[in-house]
Design an enzyme around this catalytic site. Sequence first.
Site, PDB file in Angstrom:
ATOM      1  N   TRP A 138      -0.883  13.479   9.456  1.00 20.86           N
ATOM      2  CA  TRP A 138      -1.857  12.376   9.480  1.00 20.86           C
ATOM      3  C   TRP A 138      -1.653  11.555  10.743  1.00 20.86           C
ATOM      4  O   TRP A 138      -0.617  11.686  11.404  1.00 20.86           O
ATOM      5  CB  TRP A 138      -1.666  11.474   8.235  1.00 20.86           C
ATOM      6  CG  TRP A 138      -2.959  10.806   7.842  1.00 20.86           C
ATOM      7  CD1 TRP A 138      -3.295   9.499   8.006  1.00 20.86           C
ATOM      8  CD2 TRP A 138      -4.089  11.444   7.242  1.00 20.86           C
ATOM      9  NE1 TRP A 138      -4.580   9.279   7.541  1.00 20.86           N
ATOM     10  CE2 TRP A 138      -5.083  10.454   7.075  1.00 20.86           C
ATOM     11  CE3 TRP A 138      -4.386  12.752   6.831  1.00 20.86           C
ATOM     12  CZ2 TRP A 138      -6.339  10.735   6.524  1.00 20.86           C
ATOM     13  CZ3 TRP A 138      -5.625  13.031   6.289  1.00 20.86           C
ATOM     14  CH2 TRP A 138      -6.582  12.032   6.134  1.00 20.86           C
ATOM     15  N   ASP A 194      -5.563   3.797  15.358  1.00 20.71           N
ATOM     16  CA  ASP A 194      -6.579   2.769  15.142  1.00 20.71           C
ATOM     17  C   ASP A 194      -7.110   2.818  13.716  1.00 20.71           C
ATOM     18  O   ASP A 194      -6.737   3.688  12.933  1.00 20.71           O
ATOM     19  CB  ASP A 194      -7.720   2.952  16.146  1.00 20.71           C
ATOM     20  CG  ASP A 194      -8.567   4.169  15.824  1.00 20.71           C
ATOM     21  OD1 ASP A 194      -7.999   5.223  15.462  1.00 20.71           O
ATOM     22  OD2 ASP A 194      -9.794   4.084  15.917  1.00 20.71           O
ATOM     23  N   GLU A 197      -8.198   5.993  12.426  1.00 18.29           N
ATOM     24  CA  GLU A 197      -7.116   6.971  12.297  1.00 18.29           C
ATOM     25  C   GLU A 197      -7.219   8.105  13.310  1.00 18.29           C
ATOM     26  O   GLU A 197      -6.809   9.222  13.040  1.00 18.29           O
ATOM     27  CB  GLU A 197      -7.088   7.570  10.885  1.00 18.29           C
ATOM     28  CG  GLU A 197      -7.338   6.547   9.796  1.00 18.29           C
ATOM     29  CD  GLU A 197      -7.010   7.047   8.414  1.00 18.29           C
ATOM     30  OE1 GLU A 197      -7.834   7.789   7.858  1.00 18.29           O
ATOM     31  OE2 GLU A 197      -5.935   6.706   7.896  1.00 18.29           O
TER      32      GLU A 197
END
Length: 572
Positions: A138, A194, A197
């Site tokens: 992620w 940010d 993502e």
Amino acid sequence: MRVVFLSALSLCGAVLAQSSVDSYVASESPIAKAGMLANIGATGSRSGGAKAGVVIASPSTVDPDYLFTWVRDSSLVFKVIIDQFTSGEDTTLLGQIQNFVSAERALQQVSNPSGTVSTGGLGEPKFNIDESAFTGSWGRPQRDGPALRATAMITYANWLLKNTSASNVVSTLWPVIKLDLDYVAASWNQTGFDLWEEISSSSFFTTAAQHRSLREGAALATALGQTSVVSAYETQAANALCFLQSYWNPSGGYMTSNTGGGRSGKDANTALASIHTFDPAAGCDAATFQPCSDKALASLKVYVDAFRSIYTVNQGIAANAAVATGRYPEDVYMGGNPWYLTTAAVAEQLYDALIVWKAQGSLNVTATSLPFFKQFQSSVTAGNYAASSPTFTTLTSGVKTFADGFLAIHAKYTPTDGALAEQFNRNTGAPLSAVHLTWSYAAALTVFAAREGKTRASWGAAGLAVPSTCERNNAGTVAVTFQVTATTVFGENIYLTGSVDALKSWSPDNALLLSAAAYPTWSITVNVPASTVIEYKFIRKVNGVLKSWESDPNNQFTSPANGTQTLSDAWR
Ligand SMILES: *[C@@H]1O[C@H](CO)[C@@H](O)[C@H](O)[C@H]1NC(C)=O
Ligand SMILES: *[C@@H]1O[C@H](CO)[C@@H](O)[C@H](O)[C@H]1NC(C)=O
Ligand SMILES: *[C@@H]1O[C@H](CO)[C@@H](O)[C@H](O)[C@H]1NC(C)=O
Ligand SMILES: *[C@@H]1O[C@H](CO)[C@@H](O)[C@H](O)[C@H]1NC(C)=O
């Protein structure tokens, strides 16, 4: 005659738009409130499996799978709930708030791929809804989450302080808030992903949220007698406010949303930053990017205009009227579409601005905000316009119609059952992506409240001075010694580069030369950001020319919160 007829028509159109927006707000408000609460465990009707106080992003499990809890979304949602509770609008929400505090207190302690609670884990963006760590790859860390969570909890703490003793707040809420604020104070000056993502850099929304949390955190700490942290929070708040100014693009006339990523920087990031750091006591202050400040209005126009020609749903709309807006014009996620929450954010910024102009009894047009105001009166010039002037009336009623226009678009693309997804199709207007997005519901509630003229508690943005020189946050670095055993030939040297500025951000040209004093062990000591997951590799150069990189994968470690660390590798 024709002119009179047209203006009568457009007045009539504005009144019609206003009354249809009135009825949309009336019908959608309870749906948005119920939709938001349905997505909160353990009792929410669409959030089965979520623990008490855990906010799911959306019940959607496929394309996209959003059945997770994000710190950002949860905190923004609970800010709405806490505002409704603390303002007395809905006194039934106390149990939800207590569940939220317990859930977040537990999540803070969950070790995750960003680290533990003391090594950067607070920057983890999302968790499973049973409060376990999400371990897939992620965009991490995301450093706005702890700031937004602190802001929500500080709002509750300030209410609680009126209700109960300071020592009670200190023993219950303060430890949770302090963990987040300590993290923000230590790490605001490090890059992270940010709010969408996607980009790892500094981000305007993140810096603005961090600044706010440190200001109100310092005030709460003072009120609670926790004086040892106050100066650290105030110092880092001033540093963050200083840095916030640097996002301004003077030639483009807007705030650039991210320092990295190679995009235009036109992004809903700025409107969202403005509404989530609105302080009704701060007037139209541009340093804190208040909704009615010239920089925030200029940014709003540039952002909105970026969507006029790219979405089919915006075709045929006048150049000074509201359109559907998305995250940023370069967006390709799900095909790149307008979002409900970004279109709502534009309207909310405008309603917030109207609240302040009305309260102050005047508005200013500056060279920076002139293009924004010319949309409503093409002949307007820079100046101060009192509420008694015709220009004030023309401009504020133009802004009100413009704002209502964004909500009319929101209404137009909301299905008859009032359900709010994440996006609507850029060509057809049909809802798409995640269904019942919790943030879409929360964003509807905040824009509706702003339209009614409601404001939320001040957070201390009034009268702040921007330091004349911007300081980095040096408190947050630790000395790490990198050692690698490597045999080399004459003229060959070992260098180091990696994922943070201190390691030259993966630049082989600027890589750091190691010392061969203990050959075949090469070494260098570097001050790197504390509590951060850092990746790095050694490289070989012959007479300064790149020869080879270490083989994959990258080396990775988490830097300690304090003290020093030595890493010993063998070239591979
Ligand atoms: C160093 O970090 C650890 C872990 O976060 C913490 O418990 C300790 O208090 C810190 N020590 C100092 C001197 O800051
Ligand atoms: C304290 O909280 C209780 C329960 O929510 C409420 O009834 C009471 O009015 C509050 N008191 C103050 C001073 O806010
Ligand atoms: C850290 O702060 C300095 C000084 O304001 C600034 O120049 C730098 O870009 C900041 N870096 C990050 C990653 O925020
Ligand atoms: C307009 O500008 C003046 C002078 O800079 C300032 O004192 C005043 O607060 C401003 N008013 C508004 C509504 O921004």
